[in-house]
Design an enzyme around this catalytic site. Structure first.
Site, short mmCIF file in Angstrom:
data_model
loop_
_atom_site.label_atom_id
_atom_site.label_comp_id
_atom_site.label_asym_id
_atom_site.label_seq_id
_atom_site.Cartn_x
_atom_site.Cartn_y
_atom_site.Cartn_z
N CYS A 104 0.90 -1.11 -0.04
CA CYS A 104 -0.05 0.17 -0.01
C CYS A 104 0.85 1.26 0.00
O CYS A 104 1.65 1.48 1.26
CB CYS A 104 -0.79 0.02 1.32
SG CYS A 104 -2.00 1.45 1.33
N GLU B 252 -4.18 1.30 -6.10
CA GLU B 252 -3.31 0.17 -6.55
C GLU B 252 -3.06 0.35 -8.02
O GLU B 252 -4.04 0.57 -8.69
CB GLU B 252 -3.80 -1.24 -6.10
CG GLU B 252 -2.67 -2.52 -6.06
CD GLU B 252 -1.39 -2.16 -5.48
OE1 GLU B 252 -0.54 -1.91 -5.92
OE2 GLU B 252 -1.85 -2.38 -4.05
#
Length: 344
Positions: A2, A125
């Site tokens: 992340c 992402e």
């Protein structure tokens, strides 16, 4: 992993969105510690600061009492001896769940109960493909009664449900003295099957897949257990760190690729193949309304606190049909979720 998040709520709305029940069953809102330091953003990267939810660690305090604090993303261990945290030779923005009790950067803080919840609207992402990388915004499904506009005097939060990610924090004091620096890392787990296709997955030594996603705590019970260091020991708390399937996502513009870009366009849904054009659907209008409204009415807001609302959302409906998979998942069909530093 992340490496980018968004958290666009103002300080007061963030408090309301984090309402919880204490051990006596009373509805509470967390108090801010130095709320003036918090700055909402549509595009947060490591080394920036972000909102963190934690329990009081003061002696004799009720460990179910929660507070909000703005901390820097990228954990600096309390034992770090150099005078400049930027001299750390490894990346601590993420912490793998399978090594967090082995690596000294995280083990000490974790065993001392320094557990936190990192708050965000969602995270970004990137999917690797032949033409480059396609970014996606990933977040909790939103309830049907979620409101884009908050009613004045309504104590119960009915807006966007925040994504709640498990984290570890620590406090570092400069060797020569000075202000304490609070920092955090986001714990990661193997990506769930619903989002695994986004990751450029490679097989690492040992046979495991390399794709990682944040460890998401789904619901107040899980959040409470993770935060309650006094009642829930470490070995019990780490059992909460599991992949979740309760997330949805939509593609966004490559505008988000640069961390300097900090406007609502970063997380606005696009139709793949239509460049940056926003699909004007009822669901997207609710989302955009929520984004716009989140910038208003916070007593903490100052002139430059929030990214300005831009005209980039004012588009005519796209003449192309909705992409058959990914975007429809965002539109509410629940159940169909359709460059690195050396690690610590």
């Amino acid at each position: 992993m992340c490496g980018r998040t968004a958290c666009s709520l103002g300080a007061e709305n963030l408090r309301r969105a984090c309402a919880y029940r204490d051990r006596r069953g009373r509805q509470r809102q967390p108090e801010w510690i130095q709320a003036e330091r918090y700055r909402p953003s549509y595009n947060k990267g490591p080394q920036s600061s972000g909102p963190v939810f934690l329990c009081l660690v003061q002696k004799d305090a009720d460990s179910s009492e929660r507070v909000l604090m703005d901390m820097r993303w990228g954990l600096v261990p309390s034992w770090f001896k150099k005078d400049d945290p930027s001299k750390m030779q490894f990346n601590t923005s993420n912490c793998r769940s399978d090594t967090m009790l082995k690596k000294s950067s995280y083990k000490g803080a974790l065993l001392k109960g320094k557990r936190c919840v990192v708050l965000a609207d969602g995270f970004y992402e990137w999917q690797q493909h032949s033409g480059g990388k396609q970014p996606y915004f990933i977040y909790f499904p939103q309830t049907k009664d979620a409101e884009a506009e908050e009613k004045e005097g309504d104590e119960e939060w009915r807006g966007w449900r925040l994504l709640t990610m498990a984290g570890i924090f620590d406090c570092w004091e400069p060797p020569a003295g000075g202000e304490m620096l609070y920092t955090y890392t986001i714990i990661t787990v193997d990506a769930s099957k619903d989002v695994s296709f986004i990751h450029h997955r490679q097989v690492r030594a040992g046979g495991g897949a390399a794709g990682q996603m944040p460890a998401i705590l789904d619901g107040d019970e899980a959040i409470g257990k993770w935060l309650d260091f006094a009642e829930v020991p470490t070995q019990e708390a780490v059992k909460l760190i599991q992949p979740t399937e309760n997330i949805i996502f939509h593609p966004v513009s490559t505008f988000v690729n640069s961390v300097r870009n900090n406007t609502p366009e970063c997380l606005a849904p696009i139709e793949l193949g239509a460049k940056k054009e926003v699909k004007a659907t009822p669901s997207s209008k609710v989302m955009l309304g929520w984004l716009k409204n989140s910038q208003e009415g916070s007593p903490q807001k100052k002139e430059n606190d929030l990214p300005r609302w831009t005209s980039q959302f004012i588009h005519s409906p796209s003449p192309k049909k909705t992409s058959a998979g990914i975007l429809q998942q965002w539109l509410g069909k629940e159940g169909e979720p359709a460059a690195k530093k050396r690690k610590a």
